[in-house]
Design an enzyme around this catalytic site. Structure first.
Site, PDB file in Angstrom:
ATOM      1  N   HIS A   1       0.768  -1.205  -0.033  1.00 18.06           N
ATOM      2  CA  HIS A   1      -0.057  -0.117  -0.054  1.00 18.06           C
ATOM      3  C   HIS A   1       0.724   1.085  -0.084  1.00 18.06           C
ATOM      4  CE1 HIS A   1      -3.886  -2.001   1.039  1.00 18.06           C
ATOM      5  NE2 HIS A   1      -3.066  -3.002   1.076  1.00 18.06           N
TER       6      HIS A   1
ATOM      7  N   ASP B   1      -5.920   5.806   2.209  1.00 16.73           N
ATOM      8  CA  ASP B   1      -5.979   4.574   1.633  1.00 16.73           C
ATOM      9  C   ASP B   1      -7.510   4.065   1.693  1.00 16.73           C
ATOM     10  OD1 ASP B   1      -5.909   1.620   1.623  1.00 16.73           O
ATOM     11  OD2 ASP B   1      -3.710   1.792   1.744  1.00 16.73           O
TER      12      ASP B   1
ATOM     13  N   GLN C   1      12.920  -5.098  -6.671  1.00 17.99           N
ATOM     14  CA  GLN C   1      12.133  -5.846  -7.699  1.00 17.99           C
ATOM     15  C   GLN C   1      12.087  -5.306  -8.943  1.00 17.99           C
ATOM     16  OE1 GLN C   1       8.951  -8.493  -6.391  1.00 17.99           O
ATOM     17  NE2 GLN C   1       7.554  -7.117  -7.743  1.00 17.99           N
TER      18      GLN C   1
ATOM     19  N   GLU D   1       3.650  -4.216 -12.162  1.00 16.45           N
ATOM     20  CA  GLU D   1       5.335  -3.889 -12.226  1.00 16.45           C
ATOM     21  C   GLU D   1       5.457  -5.000 -13.542  1.00 16.45           C
ATOM     22  OE1 GLU D   1       6.919  -4.821  -8.600  1.00 16.45           O
ATOM     23  OE2 GLU D   1       6.003  -3.073  -7.801  1.00 16.45           O
TER      24      GLU D   1
END
Ligand code: UDX
Length: 460
Positions: A23, A113, A337, A360
């Site tokens: 998040h 959020d 990553q 991604e």
């Protein structure tokens, strides 16, 4: 996407992610995009994690507020969430008052959020704009919306589900909290949490979703027919979308320690598209038997592999496996990553299908082996394999285990042969569409710009 400032304004926005890596990443990225549009942005992270501290990420200020529950492991999800809400409500109200005087730029908007819908009440109380940010896919949001509206029971009474905005969804394609609650009582609190994202859906001034129109056209249109929503994704650092902004290569705030072993150097030593990158995200915990099957499946595939096994998971690896695979495989506790996915040596991503990992890989054109674990991941896997056709999904056996033979079969299917070629072509297509949405004037960029303009006008 060029760095741009559409206004030199004093409007000050607070961005408040739920404190989990999946998040924080997209909402930090959103903060950077808002700042690039000329808004003043402060991101507020409630966390006990020592790695977080007050910092500056480009033009975004980050305020870390300690939120520590000493008995966290022992209290129920509901009690944890109650304490979290009480702390955030108190500290956020104090922070707004403090920033209003100390920063010289009064706060005009809270972007919260969607897992914290009660922040809208704080915004209303303080007379601020309230914008809800949904970090998961629009398809998953749509499922939760139906539950919120009483149009879908848990577990569903009739299967498969045939929503007009979705492909046919079998039970195993549904978010895990929706599949049934009998065996996992804690899922009932988590289900309440994800469904309550919609408790302020109609009232919030803005709704942002981390997706892009072309990716989930039907689900976006369906949800938008209930009220206006703004797809603003993919929320990944812009360097990976247009290769221009060298200073926007990382999300910037990690709750995990970077791994000392050099993934990049190791990848540099491998052939183009020869490596399988394996990661199950930040929360999923696999059983020992499953870890062993993955390990032997990787070995059987004969591919090189880079496998992220978080520290908390490392004892589950078969004994001697790491040493035994040296040369062919690298096991790390945390990877950069995005850099890994962007590396030319990576040929496929064996993923748990967390929404950030999915976006991604999709934005970088990396084909996937989808191995969903829980929460929204089964639905993401359904889209990866059947809708966007950018990967294959593993099948578990009757004991719920994905065997080594199945792991090998799926890796080979993505890395080799005709199916692999078709998947690669689709991956390239989606990569381009993601870039177009995020590019200057693209559908997601326009939504961000409209918001920035309105906040700026309202604050004058
Ligand atoms: C879960 C849900 O599945 C996801 O959809 C939700 O929105 C957040 O919680 P999570 O396990 O956190 O997902 O995975 P994901 O959404 O993929 O996010 C993980 C993030 O951590 C990604 O941005 C990824 O790039 C990053 N990461 C992961 C690293 O930087 N290094 C790693 O080694 C592993």
């Amino acid at each position: 996407m060029k760095k741009q400032k559409i206004m030199s304004d004093q409007s000050h926005v607070l961005v408040i992610p739920y404190p989990a890596q999946g998040h924080i990443n997209p909402m930090i990225q959103f903060s950077k995009r808002l700042a690039s549009k000329g808004l003043r942005v402060t991101a507020v992270i409630f966390s006990s994690q020592a790695l977080l501290e007050h910092t500056q990420l480009g033009s975004v200020e980050v305020v870390a507020i300690d939120f520590h529950i000493y008995e966290a492991a022992k209290i129920s999800v509901d009690d944890y969430l109650k304490q979290f809400q009480a702390t955030v409500t108190r500290k956020l109200t104090e922070l707004v008052a403090e920033l209003n005087t100390s920063s010289g730029f009064p706060i005009s908007c809270l972007v919260y959020d969607s897992l914290m819908p009660w922040v809208l009440e704080i915004a209303r109380h303080l007379g601020l704009i309230g914008a809800s940010f949904f970090t998961q896919s629009c398809a998953v949001d749509t499922v939760y919306y139906h539950i919120h509206e009483g149009q879908l029971k848990v577990p569903p009474e009739k299967l498969p589900l045939t929503f007009s905005s979705q492909p046919v969804l079998e039970i195993t394609d549904l978010p895990s909290f929706v599949q049934g609650l009998e065996s996992k009582p804690e899922y009932s609190s988590l289900l309440n949490m994800v469904v309550s994202q919609f408790s302020t859906f109609m009232e919030a001034d803005w709704i942002f979703v981390n997706t892009f129109e072309a990716l989930e056209e039907e689900a976006v249109n369906w949800l938008a027919s209930r009220r206006s929503i703004r797809p603003i994704g993919p929320m990944i650092p812009s360097f990976y979308l247009d290769k221009q902004l060298e200073d926007d290569k990382e999300y910037g705030l990690s709750l995990f320690k970077p791994n000392p072993d050099g993934c990049n150097e190791w990848l540099d030593s491998k052939d183009t598209a020869s490596v399988v990158y394996v990661s199950f995200g930040t929360l999923a915990a696999l059983g020992e038997e499953q870890m062993a099957e993955i390990a032997w499946g990787l070995k059987r595939s004969d591919c090189c592999f880079l496998w992220v096994v978080r520290e908390s998971e490392s004892t589950k690896l078969p004994r001697g496996f790491a040493e035994d695979s040296s040369g062919k495989g690298l096991i790390v506790t945390w990877s950069p990553q995005l850099e890994v996915l962007a590396h030319k040596s990576v040929g496929c991503f064996m993923t748990h299908c967390g929404w950030n990992s999915t976006l991604e890989a999709l934005s970088l054109g990396v084909p996937m082996v989808a191995m969903p674990q829980w929460t929204d991941q089964p639905t993401n896997a359904k889209y990866i394999a059947d809708v966007w056709q950018v990967g294959v999904r593993v099948k578990a056996n009757e004991k719920g285990i994905v065997t080594k033979e199945e792991v090998e079969r799926c890796i080979r299917e993505v890395m080799e042969g005709e199916r692999g070629n078709a998947i690669r072509r689709n991956s390239e297509k989606w990569m381009k569409l993601a870039q177009t949405a995020a590019d200057e004037g693209g559908s997601s960029d326009k939504n961000i710009e409209e918001f920035a303009t309105e906040v700026a006008c309202k604050s004058k």
